[in-house]
Design an enzyme around this catalytic site. Structure first.
Site, PDB file in Angstrom:
ATOM      1  N   ARG A   1      -0.355 -11.287 -16.601  1.00  0.00           N
ATOM      2  CA  ARG A   1      -1.655 -11.741 -17.833  1.00  0.00           C
ATOM      3  C   ARG A   1      -2.751 -11.301 -17.610  1.00  0.00           C
ATOM      4  O   ARG A   1      -2.823 -10.802 -18.598  1.00  0.00           O
ATOM      5  CB  ARG A   1      -1.439 -13.274 -17.171  1.00  0.00           C
ATOM      6  CG  ARG A   1      -0.434 -14.072 -17.923  1.00  0.00           C
ATOM      7  CD  ARG A   1      -1.004 -15.521 -17.557  1.00  0.00           C
ATOM      8  NE  ARG A   1       0.065 -16.697 -17.273  1.00  0.00           N
ATOM      9  CZ  ARG A   1       0.415 -17.840 -17.239  1.00  0.00           C
ATOM     10  NH1 ARG A   1      -1.032 -18.514 -17.653  1.00  0.00           N
ATOM     11  NH2 ARG A   1       1.216 -18.333 -17.753  1.00  0.00           N
TER      12      ARG A   1
ATOM     13  N   HIS B   1       6.967 -12.760 -25.210  1.00  0.00           N
ATOM     14  CA  HIS B   1       6.429 -13.374 -24.905  1.00  0.00           C
ATOM     15  C   HIS B   1       6.145 -14.679 -23.917  1.00  0.00           C
ATOM     16  O   HIS B   1       6.230 -15.974 -25.408  1.00  0.00           O
ATOM     17  CB  HIS B   1       4.436 -13.537 -24.898  1.00  0.00           C
ATOM     18  CG  HIS B   1       3.893 -13.194 -24.009  1.00  0.00           C
ATOM     19  ND1 HIS B   1       2.948 -12.774 -23.248  1.00  0.00           N
ATOM     20  CD2 HIS B   1       2.726 -14.906 -24.103  1.00  0.00           C
ATOM     21  CE1 HIS B   1       2.085 -13.207 -22.932  1.00  0.00           C
ATOM     22  NE2 HIS B   1       1.544 -13.951 -23.097  1.00  0.00           N
TER      23      HIS B   1
ATOM     24  N   TYR C   1      -3.746 -19.256 -41.751  1.00  0.00           N
ATOM     25  CA  TYR C   1      -4.464 -18.733 -42.664  1.00  0.00           C
ATOM     26  C   TYR C   1      -4.651 -17.029 -42.677  1.00  0.00           C
ATOM     27  O   TYR C   1      -5.313 -16.409 -43.368  1.00  0.00           O
ATOM     28  CB  TYR C   1      -5.993 -19.114 -43.022  1.00  0.00           C
ATOM     29  CG  TYR C   1      -6.149 -20.705 -43.504  1.00  0.00           C
ATOM     30  CD1 TYR C   1      -5.243 -21.096 -43.622  1.00  0.00           C
ATOM     31  CD2 TYR C   1      -6.438 -21.617 -41.713  1.00  0.00           C
ATOM     32  CE1 TYR C   1      -4.918 -22.423 -43.739  1.00  0.00           C
ATOM     33  CE2 TYR C   1      -6.203 -22.651 -42.153  1.00  0.00           C
ATOM     34  CZ  TYR C   1      -5.332 -23.069 -42.887  1.00  0.00           C
ATOM     35  OH  TYR C   1      -5.250 -24.694 -43.275  1.00  0.00           O
TER      36      TYR C   1
END
Length: 829
Positions: free
Chosen positions: A35, A81, A124
């Site tokens: 990570r 992932h 969006y």
């Protein structure tokens, strides 16, 4: 009774300390390796690497259209992932932000956030790979890196990207793991590539040698790095700190107000955060001298933060306070922790470049081996094809007479001495390939393959050739994606003062002696000087190159209240602190500021007639167009910024204003060439609302064109300059005549009389166009500011004038005389 058997409980006793230790170690391992920390080879964290790889697999190249970010997030989460979509989208957004990465790897379309606001939702926004990302993922299909299973062992993913860009240094990294963290500053791609190539050719290079190519970080938002000691420490040991400052310039916002224009901010500092800190500092009295902060940032002009400074405050001193108490100066701590061969290590500049170069050498070596094998395999097939084409009829006959494919393959291998792969390839050929033209193509392909194989074998046989390939590819990347440096590097350390010292800093401009000049064309200039030294002498070259005359001059201090008297009889208060200052030894009136703009006149017909200090013993005399005279005392004036000093009749205007005493003489000069001088004591001071009294008796159609006061000392050397013209011709079609005479030739008369003739009109002339009375040499200017030559010789009082080459529109006094300078000593300056 139930048929289901009673479940047997299974309870295991475990040691809590052992369980916590094992679980914590697993968690820490996951955070560190999967990570938070980037790999030193490609400079990417796992989630970033998976995003770029998956987008490459989806074909989202720069020449393709954008797709919804939510689709990319879904593909990455479902295939590679195994974490939440929020973390994936956050990483994707960061890869697209030009203010976060020095070389963005994703081309985002839509609202991807700013330094102060977060991005829009993934549904969006749209994204595709940026051009630089192709350099990161290029050659993935050529076995250049190892592939490892994904989280469910159904797919594979690259362990590391080929990364032709030294991404760890160029884009930096930040992350918090368990027990460790990383924070790396971005750098300039061109500089990093130059340093990498130098290290590639000289593996023993020192950090100091590398810093000749990589002098320091290059932040996406620009700014200034103040002091490089911390950068040098980080390059040597992997840990250090440096301070960044915003790029700010002082700008005149209005003629009377200056401001600080912030064009670049420190790394990851947004304008809203700066504005908030400035407002907090003003409220808590830590900051002073600031009136307003406005964010005028837009896409066309970029960042523009305007900080308005109070009149009388030194902008540079205010800026130093802003650096101290706001994020206009910020610190960046470098902690170069990255994974090297699976282990977290703290790396210096040389180590980071070495790891990247070793990776690129490995990529080029594996790619060359892959390409060599592919080309050898292809050459083997081409050679078999050429053998078959030489005797194509026998090949066809052999195949037709075979019972099955396996028999045909064996007979081909036996008759033509082919390998099994060659024979199989011939069996699968289409007949259209067996043409004469195909033979020519195959022979050309064979020769080309042989040349490529020889080149690849030469590269693999020489480590020097491999380094040359690596260096060449780095140069191509730098040329394609590199941009000029944005961050300015300065070697000086930032000035840090204690809180006690900071309280003693005076931000206001010192109240020092100065002289303020108002030119005939309306320019306002301030001369700062030491009273013990005086104003000096104007040098000849400067005086000759700037012929503007002086309308008004006063000695004051930079923070004193002074007044501007206008043609409407108004008094406007201001201080000279913001007037542009010029050197005392070389006054240039053209270097000043327009007084109309400086005091904020909105009516173009209103003009400034006088500037004067506001003191209890100051008495101002007015002369109007209609011949009215008035004296008014400036003692006990209200503190209003705008006052009326004379009540004018309709159609009347102030043509001149001057500071007087009872010992002075007031002078009127009219359009019909009448000059009247009388004692100032004949005009008693009146109150502000009064309209004045008769000053000169005007003939029909005449008007006052000039009014002033002459001191007893100046009356002996004073000059009268007049220029006559004709009103019967169009402006600019006829020239006038001018004369200069001695003021002492004009007799004094009583107030409200008609005066004496100042110039005899030549044929066709019927009025005085412009006039001036004062001490020293008159200076005449045309309408476009060019100097006019007046007669040098003094004429008699009522003589006619000499024809002029050009008609002046304004006449003023000499600078040296106005400043009390001795022109005889000019050559010594």
């Amino acid at each position: 009774m139930s048929d289901n058997p009673t479940p047997i409980e299974r309870i295991e006793d475990v040691d809590i300390s052992s369980e916590m230790q094992d679980s914590f170690l697993e968690y820490a391992y996951s955070v560190i390796y999967a990570r938070a920390l980037p790999d030193a080879r490609d400079g990417l964290k796992p989630v970033q690497r998976r995003i770029l790889y998956q987008m490459t697999d989806m074909g989202l190249r720069p020449d393709k259209g954008h797709v919804k970010s939510a689709r990319v997030v879904g593909e990455v989460m479902g295939k590679l992932h195994p974490h939440g979509d929020a973390s994936i989208y956050d990483a994707l957004v960061r890869l697209a932000q030009g203010f976060t990465l020095r070389v963005p790897l994703i081309d985002g379309h839509g609202n991807f956030g700013s330094l102060d606001d977060g991005p829009a939702a993934a549904r969006y926004t749209e994204a595709r790979l940026a051009g630089a990302a192709l350099a990161m993922t290029d050659n993935l299909d050529e076995d250049v890196v190892d592939l490892v299973p994904n989280y469910d062992n159904q797919l594979t993913q690259p362990e590391v990207l080929p990364s032709a860009i030294p991404n760890l240094l160029v884009n930096g990294a930040s992350g918090i793991a368990v027990g460790m963290a990383t924070n790396m500053a971005p750098h300039n791609l061109i500089e990093v590539v130059q340093g990498a190539i130098y290290l590639l050719n000289k593996p023993s290079a020192t950090v100091d040698e590398l810093m000749e190519f990589i002098p320091g970080p290059d932040l996406p938002g620009g700014g200034t790095i103040v002091g490089l000691d911390g950068v040098k420490d980080a390059y040597r040991s992997g840990r250090g700190a440096f301070r960044t400052r915003a790029k700010v310039r002082v700008e005149q916002l209005t003629p009377r107000k200056s401001g600080l224009i912030v064009m670049e901010l420190p790394y990851l500092v947004g304008p809203e955060r700066v504005i908030e800190k400035i407002k907090d500092g003003v409220d808590s009295k830590k900051l002073s001298g600031i009136t307003d902060v406005v964010d005028l940032t837009d896409r066309k002009n970029g960042l523009r933060l305007v900080i308005s400074i109070k009149t009388g405050f030194n902008p540079e001193a205010v800026l130093e306070q802003l650096y101290r108490y706001t994020p206009l100066e910020d610190s960046f701590s470098i902690n170069n922790v990255a994974l090297v061969r699976g282990q977290p290590q703290t790396l210096g500049l040389r180590e980071m470049l070495t790891v990247f170069l070793d990776h690129r050498v490995s990529v080029v070596t594996r790619r060359s081996q892959f390409r060599l094998g592919k080309r050898k395999d292809r050459l083997h097939l081409v050679e078999g094809m050429l053998l078959a084409i030489l005797d194509i009829d026998e090949v066809i006959q052999l195949i037709r007479t075979s019972d099955d494919t396996e028999m045909a393959r064996g007979r081909l291998m036996e008759v033509f001495d082919l390998s099994e792969i060659q024979a199989e390839y011939i069996l699968e050929l289409r007949l259209r390939r067996l043409t004469r033209f195909s033979r020519v193509e195959l022979e050309a392909e064979r020769d080309d393959l042989a040349a490529q194989i020889a080149e690849l074998e030469a590269i693999l046989a020489s480590t020097e050739r491999i380094r040359e390939v690596v260096a060449g590819e780095l140069e191509v990347v730098a040329k394609q994606f590199g941009t000029p440096r944005r961050t300015l590097l300065t070697g000086a350390a930032p000035a840090r003062v204690s809180a006690a010292q900071a309280k003693k800093v005076n931000l206001e401009v010192a109240d020092t002696p100065c002289t303020v000049l108002l030119s005939s064309t309306g320019n306002l200039v301030r001369i700062d000087h030491d009273p013990a030294v005086g104003t000096g002498t104007l040098n000849t070259a400067s005086r000759r190159s700037h012929h503007d005359g002086v309308l008004s001059v006063l000695s004051t201090t930079t923070r004193s209240d002074i007044a501007a008297i206008t043609s409407t009889g108004r008094l406007i208060r201001f201080t000279p602190v913001s007037i542009p200052a010029v050197p005392a030894a070389s006054v240039q009136l053209a270097a000043g500021v327009s007084i109309d703009e400086y005091v904020g006149l909105t009516n173009t017909a209103e003009k400034i007639r006088l500037i004067t200090p506001i003191t209890d013993d100051t008495i101002v005399a007015f002369g109007t167009r209609q011949g009215v005279v008035k004296r008014v005392s400036l003692a006990d004036l209200p503190t209003k910024p705008d006052l009326e000093l004379i009540g004018l009749k309709d159609g009347d205007t102030v043509v001149g204003a001057t500071v007087t005493t009872d010992a002075d003489e007031l002078v009127f000069l009219t359009s019909d060439a009448q000059l009247l001088r009388f004692s100032s004591a004949l005009v008693r001071p009146q109150g502000r609302p009064a309209g004045g009294m008769a000053g000169i008796k005007l003939s029909a159609g005449a008007r006052v064109i000039f009014f002033t006061a002459i001191t007893p000392e100046a009356s002996v050397t004073a000059r009268v300059a007049t220029v006559a013209e004709s009103t019967a011709t169009l402006p600019g079609t006829a020239l006038g005549s001018g004369k200069v005479s001695s003021f002492s030739e004009y007799p004094a008369k009583g107030r409200a009389t008609g005066g004496v003739r100042a110039q005899r009109f030549l044929k066709g002339e019927d009025q005085i166009a412009v006039a001036w009375v004062g001490a020293g040499e008159p200076r005449a200017l045309t309408a476009d500011g060019r100097p006019c030559v007046l007669p040098n010789e003094l004429a008699k009082r009522d003589a006619s004038g000499h024809p002029l080459d050009e008609l002046p529109t304004v006449i003023g006094g000499d600078i040296n005389t106005a400043l009390g300078r001795n022109e005889a000593t000019e050559s010594s300056v």
